[in-house]
Design a protein around this motif. Sequence first.
Motif, PDB file in Angstrom:
ATOM      1  N   LYS A 247     -71.710  39.911  -8.057  1.00 50.86           N
ATOM      2  CA  LYS A 247     -71.929  39.388  -6.714  1.00 50.86           C
ATOM      3  C   LYS A 247     -73.364  38.912  -6.548  1.00 50.86           C
ATOM      4  N   LEU A 248     -74.296  39.640  -7.083  1.00 48.68           N
ATOM      5  CA  LEU A 248     -75.704  39.287  -6.970  1.00 48.68           C
ATOM      6  C   LEU A 248     -75.973  37.959  -7.679  1.00 48.68           C
ATOM      7  N   ILE A 249     -75.427  37.785  -8.864  1.00 44.81           N
ATOM      8  CA  ILE A 249     -75.597  36.528  -9.606  1.00 44.81           C
ATOM      9  C   ILE A 249     -74.944  35.372  -8.833  1.00 44.81           C
ATOM     10  N   PHE A 250     -73.782  35.628  -8.306  1.00 43.21           N
ATOM     11  CA  PHE A 250     -73.087  34.591  -7.545  1.00 43.21           C
ATOM     12  C   PHE A 250     -73.907  34.190  -6.315  1.00 43.21           C
ATOM     13  N   LEU A 251     -74.406  35.176  -5.574  1.00 50.33           N
ATOM     14  CA  LEU A 251     -75.198  34.887  -4.376  1.00 50.33           C
ATOM     15  C   LEU A 251     -76.504  34.173  -4.726  1.00 50.33           C
ATOM     16  N   ALA A 252     -77.143  34.546  -5.827  1.00 48.17           N
ATOM     17  CA  ALA A 252     -78.372  33.871  -6.258  1.00 48.17           C
ATOM     18  C   ALA A 252     -78.062  32.409  -6.598  1.00 48.17           C
ATOM     19  N   GLY A 253     -76.982  32.167  -7.313  1.00 48.08           N
ATOM     20  CA  GLY A 253     -76.578  30.796  -7.657  1.00 48.08           C
ATOM     21  C   GLY A 253     -76.242  29.992  -6.405  1.00 48.08           C
ATOM     22  N   LEU A 254     -75.590  30.628  -5.489  1.00 45.78           N
ATOM     23  CA  LEU A 254     -75.249  29.966  -4.229  1.00 45.78           C
ATOM     24  C   LEU A 254     -76.515  29.588  -3.456  1.00 45.78           C
ATOM     25  N   GLY A 255     -77.479  30.498  -3.393  1.00 43.88           N
ATOM     26  CA  GLY A 255     -78.747  30.237  -2.698  1.00 43.88           C
ATOM     27  C   GLY A 255     -79.519  29.101  -3.355  1.00 43.88           C
ATOM     28  N   ILE A 256     -79.604  29.133  -4.697  1.00 49.92           N
ATOM     29  CA  ILE A 256     -80.317  28.072  -5.414  1.00 49.92           C
ATOM     30  C   ILE A 256     -79.621  26.727  -5.196  1.00 49.92           C
ATOM     31  N   GLY A 257     -78.315  26.713  -5.263  1.00 48.08           N
ATOM     32  CA  GLY A 257     -77.552  25.482  -5.043  1.00 48.08           C
ATOM     33  C   GLY A 257     -77.753  24.938  -3.635  1.00 48.08           C
ATOM     34  N   PHE A 258     -77.823  25.845  -2.670  1.00 43.32           N
ATOM     35  CA  PHE A 258     -78.036  25.417  -1.291  1.00 43.32           C
ATOM     36  C   PHE A 258     -79.404  24.768  -1.114  1.00 43.32           C
ATOM     37  N   VAL A 259     -80.437  25.407  -1.676  1.00 48.72           N
ATOM     38  CA  VAL A 259     -81.798  24.886  -1.547  1.00 48.72           C
ATOM     39  C   VAL A 259     -81.924  23.531  -2.246  1.00 48.72           C
ATOM     40  N   VAL A 260     -81.427  23.444  -3.474  1.00 48.66           N
ATOM     41  CA  VAL A 260     -81.514  22.182  -4.213  1.00 48.66           C
ATOM     42  C   VAL A 260     -80.707  21.102  -3.499  1.00 48.66           C
ATOM     43  N   GLY A 261     -79.526  21.434  -3.035  1.00 47.10           N
ATOM     44  CA  GLY A 261     -78.679  20.463  -2.326  1.00 47.10           C
ATOM     45  C   GLY A 261     -79.316  20.019  -1.026  1.00 47.10           C
ATOM     46  N   ALA A 262     -79.919  20.960  -0.316  1.00 48.83           N
ATOM     47  CA  ALA A 262     -80.567  20.614   0.945  1.00 48.83           C
ATOM     48  C   ALA A 262     -81.758  19.689   0.712  1.00 48.83           C
ATOM     49  N   ARG A 263     -82.529  19.950  -0.319  1.00 46.49           N
ATOM     50  CA  ARG A 263     -83.688  19.100  -0.610  1.00 46.49           C
ATOM     51  C   ARG A 263     -83.248  17.699  -1.010  1.00 46.49           C
ATOM     52  N   SER A 264     -82.255  17.611  -1.883  1.00 45.74           N
ATOM     53  CA  SER A 264     -81.803  16.282  -2.312  1.00 45.74           C
ATOM     54  C   SER A 264     -81.109  15.576  -1.154  1.00 45.74           C
TER      55      SER A 264
END
Length: 123
Positions: free
Chosen positions: A3-20
């Motif tokens: 769950k922790l890995i999934f949530l970290a990946g989700l957070g990173i994806g959100f930040v990168v997606g939001a920036r782009s």
Amino acid sequence: MKKLIFLAGLGIGFVVGARSGRETYDKLEAQARQFAQDPRVQEQADKARAAAQDAAATVKERAPEVAAAAKEKASSAAATAKEKASSATHRADADTAPDADTDSRDSAAIGGDAEVGDRPLES
């Protein structure tokens, strides 16, 4: 741990997606502003605005004439319809009026007591 890995990946994806996504949005906004500020676009917008104002003035000027003509046509159509309805009613009344030459047997058959020969029918 998964769950922790999934949530970290989700957070990173959100930040990168939001920036782009924000960068793309900023580019589109800049292009739209540049287009809107182009002198050729401004000139066409001014022409369109002037044409709209002219059209509005013409409509405002001609509206009473058009309304009066429409009212006259509607009154004429109503009078014609009333005449036709009255004429049709008079014709219908003339078609259904009994003739003076009919005898009582015809009226009895139409809606009065029916007779067979000289005797009334019994119920």
